[in-house]
Each structure stands twice: as C-alpha cells, then as structure tokens.
Enzyme design. Structure first.
Site, mmCIF file in Angstrom:
data_model
loop_
_atom_site.group_PDB
_atom_site.id
_atom_site.type_symbol
_atom_site.label_atom_id
_atom_site.label_comp_id
_atom_site.label_asym_id
_atom_site.label_seq_id
_atom_site.Cartn_x
_atom_site.Cartn_y
_atom_site.Cartn_z
ATOM 1 N N TRP A 27 1.337 -1.452 0.209
ATOM 2 C CA TRP A 27 0.047 0.301 0.071
ATOM 3 C C TRP A 27 1.070 1.326 -0.555
ATOM 4 O O TRP A 27 0.785 2.492 -1.038
ATOM 5 C CB TRP A 27 -1.187 -0.052 0.977
ATOM 6 C CG TRP A 27 -2.059 -1.059 0.517
ATOM 7 C CD1 TRP A 27 -2.856 -2.249 1.829
ATOM 8 C CD2 TRP A 27 -2.856 -1.002 0.045
ATOM 9 N NE1 TRP A 27 -3.356 -2.687 1.531
ATOM 10 C CE2 TRP A 27 -3.740 -2.271 0.342
ATOM 11 C CE3 TRP A 27 -3.121 -0.417 -1.317
ATOM 12 C CZ2 TRP A 27 -4.869 -2.405 -0.710
ATOM 13 C CZ3 TRP A 27 -4.589 -0.389 -1.560
ATOM 14 C CH2 TRP A 27 -5.060 -1.994 -1.539
ATOM 15 N N ASP A 54 -0.775 6.294 6.295
ATOM 16 C CA ASP A 54 -2.334 5.945 6.160
ATOM 17 C C ASP A 54 -2.536 4.273 7.029
ATOM 18 O O ASP A 54 -1.894 3.714 7.974
ATOM 19 C CB ASP A 54 -2.134 5.065 5.018
ATOM 20 C CG ASP A 54 -2.994 3.956 4.447
ATOM 21 O OD1 ASP A 54 -4.232 3.741 5.606
ATOM 22 O OD2 ASP A 54 -2.970 3.207 3.780
ATOM 23 N N LYS A 106 -12.703 -1.420 8.011
ATOM 24 C CA LYS A 106 -11.565 -2.427 8.880
ATOM 25 C C LYS A 106 -12.057 -2.969 10.564
ATOM 26 O O LYS A 106 -12.484 -3.784 10.401
ATOM 27 C CB LYS A 106 -10.087 -2.506 8.423
ATOM 28 C CG LYS A 106 -9.864 -2.084 7.203
ATOM 29 C CD LYS A 106 -9.217 -3.486 6.503
ATOM 30 C CE LYS A 106 -8.156 -3.205 5.275
ATOM 31 N NZ LYS A 106 -8.441 -3.591 4.204
#
Length: 423
Positions: free
Chosen positions: A134, A217, A241
């Site tokens: 990511w 992030d 999540k």
C-alpha cells in the site's frame, strides 16, 4: 448451511461487523427511529443526518483522544483516493506557505510567482517510506501526479529482504528530504503483514514542536491501539476494517493545514506553476468548510461507524487502551500457535515488524506448499474459520485480526493451527 454464530471471519476487508451493530442497522435501514423512512433515505442535509455525523465525530475524538486543534472529516474514495488527496492538499499547503513567506518579504506579484516557480523546481519534495504494497501504491501515485523528480523514496523495504516486503529498514538508513511537503508511511501493511510497532523516531517532532509534516495511512489498524496524534499532521483510514462498512473514509487533519491559517492556492496559480489541481471532492478545505457534506455522503455508513464507536466506548471504559490490550492478546495467541509448530508454518514478516492486525504465514508441512495451503483452507472452513486466504499478489494464509474478531475467535484459530500441524 452455517449460521452467523458458527463463523469467525478473518477476511482482510471488508471486515466482519459486530452482529448487534448489524441488527440495529438493519432495523434503521427500514425505519429509522419511527420516522417511517430508512436511514439511507433521509437527506444527508437533514437534522437527523447532521446529528449522526456530529455524534460519530465526537465519539471518534473521545475514543482516540483527538486534540481540539485537529479536524475530523468524513470523505469518500477510500484509502486509495487519499493517496491522491494528500498530494493535492499538502502540495497546495506547501505552495501557500512559500507564497506567504514571499509576500511577507514585500515582493511584488511577478517576483512572488518567479520565486515560487524556482522553489517548486528546486525544492518541492514528497517523502515516502515504502514498507509494503500500500505504501508502494501511494509512492507510485505521487510519481504519477507530480513526476518522480518531486518524489523521494526514503526507504524501500524490499532492498533488505531479497526483493520482498516483510521487514522495515532501520531508521538510520532512511534518506529524508530537507523540509519536504510531507513524509508518508503506512502504519500497517494489510497485504504483507507488516506494522510499525511505534511512531518512527526519525519523524518525531523536536522539543520546540517543529518537525516534518507526517502523513499516515492507518486503514487497517486504526482503533486498535493508542496513537500519538500530536506527532502527525494527517491520518486517514478507510472505515471497512475496524470502524464500519465500505463507503466512507476518515481524515484527521491539523487545523493549521486548513483555512484560515493555510488556504489552498488558487487553481490559476497552480496551473502557472505546472502543478496538478485536484478534484473538488478531495479538497480538505472544501470538505471541512461544508462539515463533510459538500456532496452526498453515505449517512448510513456514518451511522454504522457511530454504532461501532458506541459499542467500543461502552465496552472499554479506558477507551482505546482497553481495545489495544485485547488486540495484543489475540495476536499473541495466534503467533504463539504458529511459532510452536516451526515444521508446519513459516511466519512471513520479521519478528520485530509483525502486524497485530494481519497475520501472514505459509503452510510448509509436506513439501508442496500450494497443496498444503489449499488443504489448510479447506479444513479451516470446516471449522467455521473463514477469510484466511492470503492476498492474491502474495498468496499464503492471512488471518486479519481486526477488532470485530472476538477473543474466542482467536482462541479457536490458535487451537486449529496447533491441531492441524499435528494431523
């Protein structure tokens, strides 16, 4: 067919939601609090929607102890959209700061623009610490939008791990720029099972409070541990999540990066400087000015997030510290089960960098790893353990140990890991 109570879901996202949250939300979807309309049907500009939004912001601020000099924004486009949004907004903030400095010096408009162009060409840098899939995507997006000449690769974890992710390079090897527009890292890499165990010392603010503009992030580990929020200028995370359902993204940003302190430069100026102009729906200035309601926000998803936060606050009087203790306990159970069977399993990340949220491992028993992992997944499903298949880009097994996985679920997986190795 199995019932919901028979399943423990370890999928990486969208993650499972607490059953009681879903039951409450399902009723609200049909008829919200006796209004005769479902929550998804009420206007996002109604008093009902405003109350849901304000309560979710307040509960999030309470749970994480967000300081008052930070703004909470609800946005769309997911974490991937924030890869772009952070670039547009923080490059704009960098230009504004440079413009304000030049104007204070008394330069005329032509001189200001000439000075800005020179600084853009020679000094504008965005720093990226690449520790997994990511953060790599975020780095690649910066190169795409700004050009690689404006993007600095602070560290690439693959260079110390045979071309693969799984370790975080020592901070002494990081190559940080001088006064970058931002320094970006991904606190927890969902695909690769790598997590920063603490805030990087190399990015810590100095005694006088100055320091780099740090962006993180936290899509896959938010709400699972205490965060030194004051060390960050901006944190973002997708809801799907630990916070709620897919469809909303949360940004926690320092107010000093927003008007009136730091208004975004005009599109005309950005065009003259050769810098990209972001979509208006990704503008933190616009979203903040409109209380997250510039365009149609999914209030149903905010409502679910609010229910999750209510449940967390009710379950843990010590707020995020209580959830952190549970998260650590669950991760410890699963890792210890894997470590106790070294002939059957290989944990992918290095011990110092193992994620508590995404536990990545390979099944090596029997020699044929693909066949062994296929059998492991089939057997686990028979036990009601779902969502354990690794990301398509890396394979293997991945147990996503998000907040919604109960302690009993982690115990069940740990027991299965041990039993399967002995069969």
């Amino acid at each position: 067919m199995p019932s919901r109570s028979d399943i423990t879901y370890f999928g990486a996202g969208p993650a499972a939601l607490p059953t009681d949250v879903l039951q409450t939300a399902s009723q609200a979807l049909v008829d919200f609090q006796g209004t005769g309309l479902g929550i998804a049907e009420h206007s996002h500009r109604s008093a009902i929607a405003t109350k849901i939004l304000e309560e979710a912001k307040a509960d999030l601020a309470s749970y994480l102890d967000v300081p008052e000099d930070y703004e909470i924004l609800f946005m769309q486009a997911g974490g991937t959209g924030e890869f772009s949004a952070t670039i547009y907004n923080l490059v704009g903030a960098w230009v504004t700061r440079k413009q304000q400095e030049a104007e204070k010096a008394g330069a005329d408009e032509a001189k200001v623009q000439a000075d800005l162009q020179k600084q853009v060409d020679e000094q504008l840098k965005l720093d990226y610490v690449v520790t997994g899939s990511w953060s790599l995507k975020a780095y690649q997006e910066a190169c795409r939008l700004l050009g690689p000449e404006h993007v600095n690769l602070v560290a690439d974890a693959r260079t110390i791990n045979h071309g693969k992710f799984g370790k975080i390079p020592e901070e002494s090897t990081w190559k940080l720029s001088r006064n970058p527009a931002m320094v970006f890292f991904c606190d927890n890499e969902t695909v690769d099972g790598v997590e920063f165990c603490k805030f990087p010392e190399a990015l810590a603010p100095k005694a006088d409070g100055t320091g780099p503009i740090v962006v993180a992030d936290m899509s896959s580990n938010i709400l699972s541990r205490r965060i030194p929020i004051k060390n960050y200028s901006l944190i973002f995370f997708g809801a799907q999540k630990n916070l709620g359902s897919t469809g909303i993204t949360v940004v926690i940003v320092k107010k000093s990066l927003l008007p009136p302190v730091c208004p975004q430069p005009s599109p005309t100026l950005l065009r003259k400087l050769g810098l990209p102009i972001g979509p208006i729906v990704l503008s933190y200035e616009i979203i903040a000015k409109n209380n997250s309601l510039y365009n149609t926000l999914s209030i149903f998803d905010v409502y679910i997030a609010g229910l999750v936060l209510n449940k967390l606050l009710a379950s843990f009087p010590d707020k995020v510290d209580g959830q952190e203790a549970v998260a650590n306990q669950k991760a410890k159970l699963i890792y210890e089960a894997l470590e106790s069977q070294p002939d059957a399993y290989r944990i992918v990340p290095a011990p110092a960098n193992r994620s508590r949220m995404n536990i990545c491992f390979r099944v090596i028993k029997g020699g044929d790893m693909d066949a062994a992992e296929k059998a492991f997944l089939e057997k686990s499903k028979q036990q009601g353990l779902e969502g354990l298949k690794g990301h398509r880009s890396v394979g293997g097994i991945r147990a996503s140990n998000y907040n919604s996985v109960p302690l009993e679920g982690a115990e069940k997986l740990a027991k299965f890991i041990s039993q399967y190795a002995k069969e």
